[in-house]
Design a protein around this motif. Structure first.
Motif, PDB file in Angstrom:
ATOM      1  N   ILE A   9      21.772  -7.765  18.240  1.00  9.42           N
ATOM      2  CA  ILE A   9      21.186  -8.072  19.562  1.00  9.42           C
ATOM      3  C   ILE A   9      21.847  -9.319  20.148  1.00  9.42           C
ATOM      4  O   ILE A   9      22.303  -9.326  21.295  1.00  9.42           O
ATOM      5  N   TYR A  10      21.950 -10.356  19.337  1.00 11.16           N
ATOM      6  CA  TYR A  10      22.612 -11.566  19.839  1.00 11.16           C
ATOM      7  C   TYR A  10      24.130 -11.379  19.930  1.00 11.16           C
ATOM      8  O   TYR A  10      24.768 -11.870  20.867  1.00 11.16           O
ATOM      9  N   ALA A  21       8.048 -17.634  21.685  1.00 14.91           N
ATOM     10  CA  ALA A  21       6.924 -17.731  20.750  1.00 14.91           C
ATOM     11  C   ALA A  21       5.872 -16.671  21.066  1.00 14.91           C
ATOM     12  O   ALA A  21       5.300 -16.048  20.158  1.00 14.91           O
ATOM     13  N   ALA A  22       5.615 -16.453  22.358  1.00 13.56           N
ATOM     14  CA  ALA A  22       4.606 -15.460  22.744  1.00 13.56           C
ATOM     15  C   ALA A  22       5.034 -14.061  22.294  1.00 13.56           C
ATOM     16  O   ALA A  22       4.238 -13.303  21.724  1.00 13.56           O
ATOM     17  N   MET A  82      14.714 -11.051  23.738  1.00  8.29           N
ATOM     18  CA  MET A  82      13.742 -11.642  22.812  1.00  8.29           C
ATOM     19  C   MET A  82      12.718 -10.612  22.329  1.00  8.29           C
ATOM     20  O   MET A  82      12.315 -10.627  21.171  1.00  8.29           O
ATOM     21  N   LEU A  83      12.309  -9.703  23.212  1.00  2.00           N
ATOM     22  CA  LEU A  83      11.348  -8.693  22.731  1.00  2.00           C
ATOM     23  C   LEU A  83      12.050  -7.701  21.803  1.00  2.00           C
ATOM     24  O   LEU A  83      11.453  -7.231  20.823  1.00  2.00           O
ATOM     25  N   ARG A  84      13.325  -7.436  22.071  1.00  2.00           N
ATOM     26  CA  ARG A  84      14.073  -6.562  21.155  1.00  2.00           C
ATOM     27  C   ARG A  84      14.207  -7.228  19.791  1.00  2.00           C
ATOM     28  O   ARG A  84      14.101  -6.595  18.751  1.00  2.00           O
TER      29      ARG A  84
END
Ligand code: PMP
Ligand code: GLN
Length: 385
Positions: free
Chosen positions: A4-5, A99-100, A124-126
């Motif tokens: 992903i990154y 964080a959320a 981030m959600l992935r």
């Protein structure tokens, strides 16, 4: 390395600012004010560096700042928060968002995102193992289509990420659309991660409506704010996450292993700033609205068509309607390289390319910078139309 990154490019904001620096272009791209924030707040931070605190503050943030956040939102938004159990201080909204997502999501969950969307949400959600379902909003009103929203929910939907005022469209999600989203979230037992970093940047007498204030959402919303936006100091990276105790409890666990804490001397200064009277924020809005109007008027004079801008630092330009037959990214690259003005293409905020070619301009700039930016854009229109 993690795919992903590994497959991500540098952010469009950083990329455009780098190009502007290299070419000497006027930077109307990345969203940051050309001025520094209030001098008394900066002085307070400088004093705090010398006097302290300079050691680890409590993990959830200085009590003094958490109290100030609660007081600020109670006074200006009518939202009652318990500073001890419902507020966590983070290193900017970017950390709060990460964080959320990490705190709420498990692998296999689905998250609903509204396009256009801020660039950190999707990667981030992935990374949290979730997948996204998109609900697209369309100019000029950027309203939520009830049928499209209902169709996006499945048995796997765990969360909705919301941004109001919305970057880059500069629109507000009004009470009616918030209620629509709330009804679906209650029906499907979902959490809303509500990115409200632009909450104070709303113009023309409009008012920001926090998702926490919508009936039924008090216990299922994580509201995210940013001192960087509230005080025009985007480099400060002090954010707040506000949510019911059960959500905050888990949110803080995610925060404690991302940054653990946020520099205490900045927290001290932000607490001081949040106590400022409503008139301070009114003046900031008036100055921003004046800058928006200066930019829009000058652009109209040069034959550009702009979108309404009810909030944020941003004004959208419709390229096709302005007679420029280019996709947004091509225009942005040519404008910065050949015409001396950096912009942000809207497509950076989409998973799949948008229908309309739009670019975003940041108007939180001095008159001289705005005027130079318009000169560059006028040149681009002559060259590229
Ligand atoms: N969300 C949105 C919608 C933003 O526009 C930004 C930055 N402009 C952020 C989050 C990040 O805020 P921060 O700098 O406090 O991390
Ligand atoms: N949020 C800012 C913008 O929209 C940029 C933040 C960043 O550079 N990551 O321009």
């Amino acid at each position: 390395m993690n795919p992903i990154y590994a497959s991500l490019s540098d952010t469009i904001f950083d990329g455009m600012s780098a190009l502007a620096r290299e070419t000497g272009a006027v930077n109307l791209g990345q969203g940051f004010p050309e001025w520094d924030g209030p001098e008394d707040i900066r002085r307070r931070a400088a004093d705090a560096v010398m006097r302290g605190p300079n050691q680890y503050p409590p993990m959830r943030g200085l009590p003094h700042l958490r109290e100030a956040v609660a007081e600020h939102y109670a006074r200006l938004q009518g939202v009652a928060l318990d500073w001890k159990t419902e507020i966590t201080i983070t290193s900017g909204a970017t950390e709060a968002l990460a964080a959320a997502l990490l705190a709420v999501l498990s692998p296999g969950d689905e998250v609903i995102l509204f396009e256009p969307m801020y660039d950190s949400y999707l990667p981030m959600l992935r990374r949290a193992g979730a997948t996204a379902r998109f609900v697209r909003l369309y100019p000029p009103d950027w309203r939520v289509d009830p049928a499209a929203l209902a169709a996006a929910f499945t048995l796997k939907t765990r969360a909705v990420v919301l941004n109001t005022p919305l970057n880059p469209s500069a629109s507000l999600i009004g009470a009616e659309d918030l209620a629509l989203i709330a009804a679906q979230c209650i029906k499907h037992n979902c959490i809303v991660i509500s990115d409200e970093v632009w909450e104070h940047c709303v113009f023309d007498g409009m008012r920001h409506t926090p998702m926490l204030s919508i009936p039924g959402m008090r216990d299922r919303t994580i509201k995210i704010g940013s001192a960087g936006k509230i005080f025009s100091m985007t480099g400060w990276k002090v954010g707040f996450a506000c949510a019911a105790p059960a959500l905050t409890e888990v949110f803080a666990k995610a925060h404690q292993f991302i940054t653990f804490t946020t520099p205490p001397m900045l927290q001290e200064a932000v607490a001081f700033g949040l106590a400022k009277p409503a008139a301070h924020f009114d003046e900031m809005r008036q100055n921003l609205a004046r800058a928006r109007d200066r930019l829009a008027t000058a652009l109209h004079h040069e034959g550009f068509v702009t979108l309404p801008a009810a909030g944020t630092y941003f004004l959208g330009v419709d390229l096709a309607a302005s007679g420029i037959p280019l996709i947004d990214t091509d225009f942005a690259v040519r404008a910065v390289k050949e015409c001396g003005v950096a912009t942000i293409p809207f497509s950076a905020f989409y998973n799949r390319a948008p229908e309309r070619a739009l670019v975003r301009l940041c108007f939180a700039k001095s008159d001289a910078t705005l005027d130079r930016g318009v000169e560059g854009l006028a040149k681009a229109r002559r060259l590229l139309a």
